[in-house]
Design a protein around this motif. Structure first.
Motif, PDB file in Angstrom:
ATOM      1  N   SER A 100       0.809  -1.217   0.000  1.00 39.30           N
ATOM      2  CA  SER A 100       0.000   0.000   0.000  1.00 39.30           C
ATOM      3  C   SER A 100       0.840   1.264   0.000  1.00 39.30           C
ATOM      4  O   SER A 100       0.304   2.367  -0.108  1.00 39.30           O
ATOM      5  N   SER A 118      -1.325   6.333   7.422  1.00 39.02           N
ATOM      6  CA  SER A 118      -2.053   6.422   6.152  1.00 39.02           C
ATOM      7  C   SER A 118      -2.469   5.044   5.650  1.00 39.02           C
ATOM      8  O   SER A 118      -3.625   4.822   5.285  1.00 39.02           O
ATOM      9  N   GLN A 123      -5.305   4.144   3.039  1.00 37.06           N
ATOM     10  CA  GLN A 123      -4.781   5.024   2.012  1.00 37.06           C
ATOM     11  C   GLN A 123      -3.422   4.529   1.556  1.00 37.06           C
ATOM     12  O   GLN A 123      -2.905   3.518   2.036  1.00 37.06           O
ATOM     13  N   SER A 124      -2.801   5.238   0.620  1.00 38.14           N
ATOM     14  CA  SER A 124      -1.467   4.874   0.157  1.00 38.14           C
ATOM     15  C   SER A 124      -0.448   5.869   0.699  1.00 38.14           C
ATOM     16  O   SER A 124      -0.803   6.964   1.143  1.00 38.14           O
ATOM     17  N   SER A 163      -3.670  14.303  -2.057  1.00 42.48           N
ATOM     18  CA  SER A 163      -4.870  13.800  -1.396  1.00 42.48           C
ATOM     19  C   SER A 163      -6.096  14.148  -2.233  1.00 42.48           C
ATOM     20  O   SER A 163      -6.021  14.952  -3.170  1.00 42.48           O
ATOM     21  N   ASN A 164      -7.246  13.558  -1.888  1.00 44.17           N
ATOM     22  CA  ASN A 164      -8.476  13.878  -2.607  1.00 44.17           C
ATOM     23  C   ASN A 164      -8.793  15.371  -2.541  1.00 44.17           C
ATOM     24  O   ASN A 164      -9.240  15.968  -3.524  1.00 44.17           O
ATOM     25  N   LYS A 179     -13.703  11.263  -5.802  1.00 51.50           N
ATOM     26  CA  LYS A 179     -13.941   9.884  -5.364  1.00 51.50           C
ATOM     27  C   LYS A 179     -14.674   9.085  -6.445  1.00 51.50           C
ATOM     28  O   LYS A 179     -14.368   7.911  -6.669  1.00 51.50           O
ATOM     29  N   ASP A 193      -7.777  -0.310  -4.976  1.00 51.22           N
ATOM     30  CA  ASP A 193      -7.316   0.864  -4.252  1.00 51.22           C
ATOM     31  C   ASP A 193      -6.415   1.745  -5.111  1.00 51.22           C
ATOM     32  O   ASP A 193      -6.082   1.406  -6.246  1.00 51.22           O
ATOM     33  N   ARG A 194      -6.023   2.885  -4.546  1.00 51.87           N
ATOM     34  CA  ARG A 194      -5.267   3.908  -5.271  1.00 51.87           C
ATOM     35  C   ARG A 194      -3.902   3.407  -5.721  1.00 51.87           C
ATOM     36  O   ARG A 194      -3.487   3.630  -6.860  1.00 51.87           O
TER      37      ARG A 194
END
Length: 209
Positions: A100, A118, A123-124, A163-164, A179, A193-194
């Motif tokens: 990740s 994270s 998250q990554s 980040s988003n 998203k 996932d990202r």
């Protein structure tokens, strides 16, 4: 409390990481392994939330250990690569195996702790140096893409560590729209996932600017 398994073939490095991370009251080191095979066994025995994984180790290396842990341990932990190596092939191999995130051992303590948090949150995490290498990897002829231009824009920003919220500001769109673009990209690429979306898109040459 985030439970951690540290995997590195150098005892001094393991001890240093354990001491560094144990200083944070929200982190608990539940095991240490000196090679990939031991990492797989300990991950099954201790059920960590995050595995800090070195790449180059005798016997089962970090990439193979990552793939085995994610396939064999239930529930699977998140794997964060922490290494001194940053070649393009190593970065992609680690992410494709299921990692990740990818940080360098020379990173500041705060960056490593933030990376752990994270990936534990789903998250990554990519070090700035690794993000630069990923951008360089994008520079190849762009084949026909299953993604829309805006989905590619979003993934390019994800690849460089945005980040988003930052992506939304850069593209002038809402976070919910970011998203939505990401979820559509995941579906089209067949990933969850990202980190895997970026790795696969890069492997296919879809992120060339």
């Amino acid at each position: 409390m985030i439970r951690l398994l540290i995997v590195d073939d150098h005892p001094i490095v393991r001890a240093g990481l354990a001491g560094l991370l144990s200083d944070d009251p929200g982190l608990e080191v539940v095991g240490e392994a000196s090679d990939g095979a031991a990492a797989v066994r300990l991950a099954a025995a201790t059920c960590p939330d995050v595995v800090l994984m070195d790449l180059r180790m005798p016997g089962v290396d970090g990439v193979a250990a990552t793939a085995r842990i994610l396939a064999e341990v239930d529930p699977p932990p998140r794997v964060l690569i922490l290494t001194t190596y940053e070649s393009d092939d190593q970065i992609l191999a680690a992410i494709e195996a299921g990692a990740s995130g990818y940080l360098l051992k020379a990173a500041p303590q705060a960056e490593i702790v933030a990376g752990v948090r994270s990936v534990a949150a789903g998250q990554s995490a990519l070090s700035p140096q690794v993000a630069v290498r990923l951008v360089e990897r994008m520079r190849r002829p762009e084949p026909e893409s299953p993604l829309t231009a805006r989905e590619l824009d979003v993934l390019r920003l994800v690849a460089t560590g945005h980040s988003n919220k930052q992506i939304a500001a850069a593209l002038g769109i809402g976070e919910s729209t970011v998203k939505t673009h990401l979820l559509k990209s995941f579906d089209k690429l067949g990933v969850a996932d990202r980190a895997h979306a970026v790795a696969l898109a890069m492997e296919r040459g879809l992120l060339a600017s």
